[in-house]
Scaffold this motif. Structure first.
Motif, short mmCIF file in Angstrom:
data_model
loop_
_atom_site.label_atom_id
_atom_site.label_comp_id
_atom_site.label_asym_id
_atom_site.label_seq_id
_atom_site.Cartn_x
_atom_site.Cartn_y
_atom_site.Cartn_z
N LEU A 13 82.29 77.07 22.74
CA LEU A 13 82.66 77.40 21.36
C LEU A 13 81.46 77.96 20.59
N THR A 14 80.29 77.37 20.81
CA THR A 14 79.10 77.80 20.07
C THR A 14 78.71 79.23 20.39
N ARG A 16 82.94 67.57 27.64
CA ARG A 16 82.76 67.86 26.22
C ARG A 16 81.59 68.81 25.99
N GLY A 32 74.03 78.22 22.43
CA GLY A 32 75.29 77.97 23.12
C GLY A 32 75.29 78.47 24.55
N TYR A 78 82.01 72.29 23.84
CA TYR A 78 81.25 72.55 22.62
C TYR A 78 80.31 73.75 22.79
N SER A 79 79.67 73.87 23.96
CA SER A 79 78.73 74.97 24.15
C SER A 79 79.46 76.31 24.25
#
Length: 464
Positions: free
Chosen positions: A95-96, A88, A123, A92-93
């Motif tokens: 995407l950031t 995860r 990110g 998430y990183s």
């Protein structure tokens, strides 16, 4: 019954399976655009100076903001990854940094670039820390370094790709530099593949999610074919892990490991980005045209990919320590030679050597850093030392700008060489030897093992 020791034994006896290859290909693709995006502002900066009236000091401030974001992303992203999992954290990183790279294309002045590059930096570093930890935990011990080298070799192609793209795009018009940032957001294409990656079994066992860990390991074993029996003798068995808190990163042997790696990351980052982030701007300020400076920078970045591949034959055979010392010394010499010449051919040759060597070093360090921390603090520790380097480099661009303004072009490269000398000395004196050892065995040498829970704790299972 899964324990950290049996998990390590089962993971480290595996060959490189199809699942490993898919994970490596996915991470390599993400790194391709992570490295590309990391350097986008350096290639766009000459155009911003020309078209948006940025000064060298403005470039320094924006670059510093990006490194502040990287520090925040590494430190907090690393800790969050230890809480929510490697998979995860990777998702998430990615995407950031991809989304905010796209947002960078809308920047129009210094304040907007400060904000956008800060958020992109968050990110970028969170992804690097999660990815390098994931590789160290999922890949077999005997191949851990080479797999990191393979991922880096593909990812580092993003540097010349971005550099040559910028060389072709930026001179086309007053606003074409915005397309460079759009290109940096292409890691979004990897999101579907990231969703399918297995979680790290070592992290799952640490979180007492034994059924989920068994499921991941069993799937890998089914795809591996016949396997050798597990060799878990008393001399190689690791003790039960301690209940570790974040403060343990600053205590005892773990604290000494944290301090040593922080020094290495600080001076490596200052030396690395003192060269990479500033060469196009310094060449332009030294009398070369924007097109010429970007051309020189683009040619020298070709050394990045073979630099990562240079780590392949040495990283698992000789471990990380000795190659790291040799490469950092060679980088200091090449960087100093680069600064002492103004011949275009020599600039390209020595620049190529610097790019080759710093990426060899980076590949080795990305493998070295996470393997010195225990599983419960691996991402937090790796993120802390990596983030400390990024935090220190908030001042790096300001130092380069001050040296250039006060002492001139050549003095900047003397400063860069000095940073690499500090790295070489620190690793030579304080760096432990690694290579072809399980992460658990390394943890017993570099980390505290206090307050270990009773073995019965590992007999329990929790839902996946």
């Amino acid at each position: 019954m899964l324990t950290p020791t049996t998990t390590a034994a089962r993971m480290d006896r595996l060959p490189i399976t199809r699942a490993h290859k898919i994970a490596l290909a996915t991470l390599a693709f993400v790194f391709l655009f992570e490295f590309g995006d990391l350097n986008t502002f350096a290639y766009v900066a000459p155009a911003l100076i020309k078209h948006l009236a940025f000064s060298v000091q403005d470039v320094a401030v924006v670059t510093s903001a990006a490194f502040l974001g990287m520090a925040v992303g590494a430190v907090f992203g690393g800790r969050i990854s230890d809480l929510i999992g490697r998979k995860r954290a990777l998702l998430y990183s990615t995407l950031t940094f991809s989304i905010f790279s796209l947002v960078n294309a809308t920047g129009f002045n210094v304040p907007t670039f400060i904000i956008f590059r800060f958020l992109t930096g968050v990110g970028l570093s969170a992804m690097v820390v999660a990815a390098t930890t994931y590789i160290s935990e999922v890949m077999p011990a005997a191949r851990r370094g080479r797999m990191q080298s393979a991922v880096m070799a593909v990812g580092l192609a993003g540097i010349p790709v971005m550099s040559f793209s910028a060389k072709g795009i930026v001179p086309l018009g007053t606003d074409t530099w915005r397309l460079v940032f759009v290109l940096g957001s292409a890691a979004l294409l990897a999101v579907p593949a990231l969703v399918t990656l297995p979680e790290s079994p070592r992290w799952l066992v640490h979180k007492n999610r034994l059924e989920a860990a068994e499921g991941v390991i069993a799937r890998l074993e089914r795809r591996a074919g016949p396997l050798t029996p597990i060799d878990e003798t008393p001399s190689t068995a690791a003790p039960a892990p301690a209940r570790q808190g974040y403060r343990d990163l600053f205590r005892g042997r773990t604290g000494r490991t944290t301090l040593f790696l922080a020094v290495v990351w600080i001076f490596q980052t200052l030396g690395f980005y003192g060269f990479v982030a500033w060469v196009p701007t310094l060449l332009a300020k030294h009398g070369f045209s924007v097109a010429e400076s970007l051309g020189f920078a683009a040619l020298t970045t070709i050394g990045a990919v073979p630099g990562a591949l240079l780590a392949w034959p040495v990283t698992d055979r000789f471990g990380r320590k000795v190659p790291l010392v040799v490469v950092s010394l060679a980088t200091a010499v090449s960087g100093l030679a680069y600064g002492l010449t103004f011949n275009p051919l020599a600039i390209v040759v020595f620049g190529f050597c610097v790019h080759l060597l710093i990426q060899t070093f980076a590949t080795l360090l990305y493998a070295y850093s996470p393997e010195l921390f225990p599983t419960g603090l691996r991402n937090a520790g790796n993120g802390l030392v990596y983030g400390t380097g990024r935090l220190a480099n908030i001042f790096g661009p300001l130092i380069v700008a001050a040296i250039f303004a006060g002492l001139g072009y050549q003095a900047v490269f003397g400063y860069i060489a000095a940073c690499w000398l500090v790295v070489a000395v620190a690793i030579a004196l304080f760096g432990p030897r690694t290579g072809k050892q399980s992460l658990e065995a390394l943890s017993t040498k570099t980390a505290e093992t206090r307050r270990a829970p009773k073995p019965a704790a590992y007999a329990k299972s929790s839902p996946a």
